[in-house]
Design an enzyme around this catalytic site. Structure first.
Site, PDB file in Angstrom:
ATOM      1  N   SER A 150       0.848  -1.189   0.000  1.00 52.02           N
ATOM      2  CA  SER A 150       0.000   0.000   0.000  1.00 52.02           C
ATOM      3  C   SER A 150       0.890   1.248   0.000  1.00 52.02           C
ATOM      4  CB  SER A 150      -0.950  -0.031   1.200  1.00 52.02           C
ATOM      5  OG  SER A 150      -1.953   0.946   1.073  1.00 52.02           O
ATOM      6  N   HIS A 261      -7.388  -5.593  -0.291  1.00 53.02           N
ATOM      7  CA  HIS A 261      -6.224  -4.724  -0.145  1.00 53.02           C
ATOM      8  C   HIS A 261      -5.207  -5.405   0.758  1.00 53.02           C
ATOM      9  CE1 HIS A 261      -3.939  -1.146  -0.537  1.00 53.02           C
ATOM     10  NE2 HIS A 261      -4.070  -0.778   0.728  1.00 53.02           N
TER      11      HIS A 261
END
Length: 299
Positions: A150, A261
């Site tokens: 991320s 994610h």
């Protein structure tokens, strides 16, 4: 469980462990040790970092080093037990992790230092941490490795475009192109992190996009993203992968099934992530270090 005895003064006088629920699991095993330290970065800013040292650490040896970068970017590392770092240290790596500017936990001003300035000086904070640990004399500077997911993926991709000091990198669930990202992510409010929207002035979006520095990348870089990722969708990863392939930089792309994610919510994917990262680093270990992979690297 650990209990603390607090006298009227409020000062801890006795620390006593009451339970040993992991004793059977840890029996016969040596854990890595974790040391916290502070160092100075760009502008004299104080940054907190941690060094995870392999069991039976010998300060007279030279160890490969892994830099682990947290996501967010408004997040923070702490001292909690972390299997990934223990696993890496058990494979004879020194592991460095730190809270560069933009991290939480050090006050609002520290967190906001990356407002309209990301990525940039946070990268310098991380490199200053690497320099500090290297300066202690027990790191093999030919075998430095870096990875993150991320926001950590953003900074890893940024890192390989701004330095050649790392032998290999793994970019997980990154943002590569801030302009296309606005149309792909479920968090389009990220566009507000720039002074102007890209349709008025794209210069900042381009300047801060790791994709724009792919011409400077020589570091073997593996990419890894969840197929179901809505926050940093997999087209971001595909853009960087295609650019690296076009340039002939050694690369690989892993599309992690059943992952949104991140790459590790499914237990088997967590283990795959560890194994793939370690394998990639071993493939590009210089000098036949411990566990180095001998087969030829393929782009």
């Amino acid at each position: 469980m650990v209990t603390f005895t607090l006298p009227a003064s409020g000062t801890v006088s006795v620390v006593q462990q009451r339970t040993h629920v992991n004793a059977s699991i840890l029996a016969g095993k040596k854990l890595a040790t974790t040391e916290t330290f502070w160092y100075r970065s760009e502008g004299g800013l104080r940054i907190q970092g941690w060094i995870v040292k392999p069991p039976d650490f010998d300060a007279h040896r030279k160890y490969p080093l892994i830099l682990q970068i947290h996501g967010g970017p408004q997040a923070m590392y702490n001292v909690g037990f972390n299997f990934a770092r223990q696993d890496e240290a058990a494979h004879d790596y020194v592991v460095l992790y730190a809270n560069p500017r933009g991290s939480t936990g050090y006050g609002e001003q520290f967190t906001n230092l990356i407002d309209n300035d990301y990525p940039d000086k946070d990268f310098l904070d991380l490199m200053a941490g690497v320099d500090t640990v290297v300066g202690r004399g027990y790191v093999d500077t030919t075998n430095l490795f870096v990875y993150g997911c991320s926001g950590g993926g953003v900074l890893t991709a940024w890192t390989v475009g701004h330095t050649h000091r790392f032998a290999a990198a793994v970019v997980q669930c990154p943002v590569i192109d801030w302009i296309s990202f606005v149309g792909e992510t479920d968090g389009a409010g990220w566009n507000l992190n720039f002074a102007k929207p890209f349709w008025e002035d794209p210069s900042e979006h381009l300047r801060r996009s790791p994709l724009m520095y792919v011409g400077d990348v020589t570091t073997p870089t593996m990419l890894m993203t969840g197929v179901l990722d809505l926050r940093t969708p997999i087209p971001q990863t595909e853009e960087f992968y295609r650019a690296l392939r076009l340039r002939g930089v050694p690369t690989a792309m892993l599309r992690m099934n059943n992952e949104y994610h991140g790459t590790s919510s499914t237990p088997s994917n967590f283990l795959r992530t560890q194994l793939y990262v370690e394998r990639w680093f071993r493939r590009y270990t210089h000098g036949g270090g411990p566990g180095a992979v001998s087969e030829p690297a393929r782009p």
